[in-house]
Design an enzyme around this catalytic site. Structure first.
Site, PDB file in Angstrom:
ATOM      1  N   HIS A   1      -9.829  12.551  -8.714  1.00  0.00           N
ATOM      2  CA  HIS A   1      -8.869  12.243  -9.780  1.00  0.00           C
ATOM      3  C   HIS A   1      -9.217  13.011 -11.056  1.00  0.00           C
ATOM      4  CE1 HIS A   1      -6.598   8.889  -7.850  1.00  0.00           C
ATOM      5  NE2 HIS A   1      -7.693   8.844  -7.100  1.00  0.00           N
TER       6      HIS A   1
ATOM      7  N   ASP B   1      -7.392  10.767 -15.242  1.00  0.00           N
ATOM      8  CA  ASP B   1      -6.880  10.863 -13.869  1.00  0.00           C
ATOM      9  C   ASP B   1      -6.197  12.216 -13.715  1.00  0.00           C
ATOM     10  OD1 ASP B   1      -5.695  10.147 -11.232  1.00  0.00           O
ATOM     11  OD2 ASP B   1      -6.282   8.133 -11.801  1.00  0.00           O
TER      12      ASP B   1
ATOM     13  N   GLU C   1     -10.879   7.440  -3.695  1.00  0.00           N
ATOM     14  CA  GLU C   1      -9.982   8.391  -3.036  1.00  0.00           C
ATOM     15  C   GLU C   1     -10.462   9.839  -3.071  1.00  0.00           C
ATOM     16  OE1 GLU C   1      -5.785   6.014  -3.506  1.00  0.00           O
ATOM     17  OE2 GLU C   1      -6.329   7.340  -5.154  1.00  0.00           O
TER      18      GLU C   1
HETATM   19  C1  TNX Z   1      -4.564   3.538  -5.733  1.00  0.00           C
HETATM   20  S1  TNX Z   1      -6.792   1.824  -6.927  1.00  0.00           S
HETATM   21  C2  TNX Z   1      -5.289   4.137  -6.735  1.00  0.00           C
HETATM   22  C3  TNX Z   1      -4.594   4.594  -7.946  1.00  0.00           C
HETATM   23  C4  TNX Z   1      -3.100   4.484  -7.825  1.00  0.00           C
HETATM   24  C5  TNX Z   1      -2.739   3.159  -7.175  1.00  0.00           C
HETATM   25  C6  TNX Z   1      -1.247   2.932  -7.076  1.00  0.00           C
HETATM   26  C7  TNX Z   1      -7.420   3.099  -6.944  1.00  0.00           C
HETATM   27  C8  TNX Z   1      -8.819   2.976  -7.128  1.00  0.00           C
HETATM   28  N1  TNX Z   1      -6.670   4.211  -6.758  1.00  0.00           N
HETATM   29  O1  TNX Z   1      -4.989   5.909  -8.245  1.00  0.00           O
HETATM   30  O2  TNX Z   1      -2.566   4.600  -9.076  1.00  0.00           O
HETATM   31  O3  TNX Z   1      -3.294   3.101  -5.889  1.00  0.00           O
HETATM   32  O4  TNX Z   1      -0.955   1.619  -6.684  1.00  0.00           O
END
Ligand code: TNX
Length: 573
Positions: free
Chosen positions: A251, A190, A308
């Site tokens: 990420h 990440d 994301e």
């Molecule tokens: C969302 S869940 C994210 C993570 C974060 C998390 C914190 C996901 C696929 N992405 O990168 O750590 O929320 O709650």
């Protein structure tokens, strides 16, 4: 003499009364029978098939740890007190029968998983018993018939944000086994750190492994390939499959720190967040990484993340090389390029004979339904779940509410996220998915199970990790295993309260929802007051520093605007 007999009688009868078949998750059927089975150090464990010997040894060790007994494992079946039996009548994976009669205990199943889970149930019953004066353990006679509701009962641990290491992971795997959880999703890459050694690109671990969420200059922490093999074998002994996650194209900051030549560029607050989709070498680089990773994980499942990307994708529009690729391939927007990238990497995974796992963003990419599993995490976007099922993907349910274990678990707690004020108490975990999923989706066979995700931005210490996991992990276990018509929260709470003794004995710092002040909240960081998401996910001092040193994109490159794509499109026409 009389007095002694009376005490023995009281001890035994008291014990029988207290006996409530405390097994978590609740089995399908438990029938109490007359009498008790008693055993001591002289009891033996027998197997009817040598493939069960390993299981017998596991049980032997656990009984030793719990009760100080050292039972012998024997293949002389007729004399064993506890028999493990592999049967010929087909049962579904994980199903088992446990019979405790006054003379004998039998744990049977047509599959090894089943025998293992039968032993776990037996172990749970034994653990909560006290040893009588005479050194005997008494178990009330009963018959247990059991099988799991879901085949995927998972837990995800994020070791990028904070690294916990082999011993903690092994302890976690022990508890997963204890709760019949069977999938360990390992979030290894990440923004904050790359935690898996890749021989062909050593800097991923040595440079990408530096830093964590709370200290960007912390020395590199990662798992060597030997460590990984050790963990995978440890998990396999407990019937737990380990699935690595190599997150892409977003990420990717830690990887880009190690190999900046593959970065997809930066925008404010998202330094080097993505891989570069315009550089052909990026695909080869990631294929090499996937190949090495795949060889380490016999499950042949790789989670490619895919979440994301929107955070960092804007940078793609600022890059002329990327703009050219978009024109060449006739892509309308960067999202199309994102899908192209993801599909290409997914094909790489498939070409190695492995399944592609991805967050629900991937539902929009046309990946083959039979080779893909979607992880639905955005509870605020139920349409994503709907679409995934419509497209015939298998789905694992892990919605933020209630299955993100980084989220706060009680109103009084201050550290960790909430969603519009909503937090994830054990009750909501327990009642998932039945109370909040529309029946037509709930009954869809494509939903293969549940998973809780432990993100660790706010979790640095082992103590806080325990606090966030226990006892919600028990609620998760019952939600994943027990048939909905058998779920009973009140009865669960009673069993849970009684089982806290096991946490105490194991030195687990758990949250006690029935007595919130019992263990006060562990806070690893001062509570953050409204930190914007951008900063939480993507800021990284190391990358900013390297950027300043000129390793990032040049000012000129950054000036190429969104408009550049359109311009080139127009010129072509
Ligand atoms: C969302 S869940 C994210 C993570 C974060 C998390 C914190 C996901 C696929 N992405 O990168 O750590 O929320 O709650």
């Amino acid at each position: 003499m009389k007095f002694k007999l009376l005490t023995a009688f009281l001890l035994i009868s008291g014990f029988v009364m207290a006996q409530s078949f405390n097994i978590i998750p609740q089995p399908k059927l438990v029938n109490g029978k007359e009498g008790q089975f008693s055993f001591n150090n002289h009891a033996t464990i027998g197997v009817n098939d040598t493939s069960l010997t390993e299981l017998a040894l596991y049980f032997q060790k656990e009984i030793g740890k719990a009760k100080g007994l050292s039972l012998a494992v024997t293949d002389n079946k007729s004399k064993a007190a506890i028999d493990l039996v592999l049967t010929n009548t087909a049962q579904s994976t994980g199903s088992y029968n446990l019979i405790i009669s006054p003379e004998h205990i039998t744990v049977s199943s047509s599959n090894k998983e089943g025998v293992f889970y039968g032993l776990i149930s037996l172990l749970q019953l034994i653990k909560l018993d006290s040893i009588g004066d005479n050194g005997n353990i008494y178990l009330q006679a009963c018959e247990v018939t059991d099988s799991p509701r879901y085949q995927w009962r998972g837990l995800m641990l994020d070791e990028s944000r904070h690294f916990f290491g082999k011993e903690k992971v092994k302890q976690l795997l022990d508890w997963m086994a204890y709760y019949k959880l069977n999938k360990f999703h390992w979030h290894l890459t990440d923004v904050q750190g790359w935690r898996i050694e890749i021989k062909k690109y050593p800097k991923l671990a040595t440079i990408g492994g530096m830093g964590n969420y709370s200290d960007t200059s912390a020395k590199a922490k990662y798992y060597t390939q030997d460590d990984i093999r050790e963990i995978v074998a440890y998990a396999a002994n407990r019937f737990i499959t380990v699935i690595p996650e190599i997150d892409m194209p977003g990420h990717a900051t830690a990887a880009n720190r190690a190999y900046p030549e593959f970065t997809g560029g930066s925008v404010a607050n998202y330094q080097n967040f993505t891989f570069n989709p315009a550089n052909e070498n990026t695909y080869q680089y990631l294929a090499d990484i996937i190949k090495e990773t795949n060889a380490l994980f016999p499950a042949h499942m790789i989670h490619l993340g895919g979440d994301e990307v929107a955070f960092g994708i804007k940078a793609w529009s600022l890059d002329t090389a990327i703009a050219h690729v978009m024109v060449k391939r006739n892509f309308e927007g960067v999202n199309e390029l994102e899908r192209y990238f993801f599909k290409r990497m997914a094909d790489t995974v498939s070409s190695l004979g492995s399944k592609v796992l991805a967050w629900d963003e991937a539902t929009g990419t046309d990946l083959p339904a039979d080779k893909t599993i979607i992880f639905w995490w955005r509870q605020n976007l139920p349409g994503q779940l709907h679409l995934a099922l419509q497209k015939k993907y298998q789905v694992v349910l892990c919605p933020r509410l209630p299955l993100y274990f980084d989220f706060v678990q009680d109103t009084g707690h201050v550290s960790g996220p909430k969603w519009n004020g909503v937090f994830n108490g054990i009750s909501s975990v327990y009642n998932f998915p039945d109370t909040q999923t529309p029946p037509e989706e709930l009954n869809n066979k494509l939903i293969i199970g549940l998973q809780a995700n432990v993100w660790t931005e706010s979790i640095e210490s082992e103590k806080r990790l325990d606090f966030m996991l226990f006892p919600r992990i028990a609620g998760l276990a019952e939600a994943g295993w027990t048939a909905p018509e058998l779920k009973n929260e009140q009865a669960f709470n009673e069993r849970l309260k009684a089982s806290f003794k096991n946490y105490d004995n194991a030195g687990i710092y758990y949250y006690n929802p029935f007595d919130p002040s019992f263990h006060p909240e562990v806070v690893d960081f001062a509570p953050r007051i409204k930190i914007p998401k951008v900063q939480r996910y993507a800021s990284n001092r190391i990358s900013k520093r390297s950027h300043a040193k000129g390793r990032g994109r040049s000012k000129k490159q950054q000036k190429v605007s969104y408009a550049s794509v359109e311009r080139i499109h127009k010129k072509r026409k």
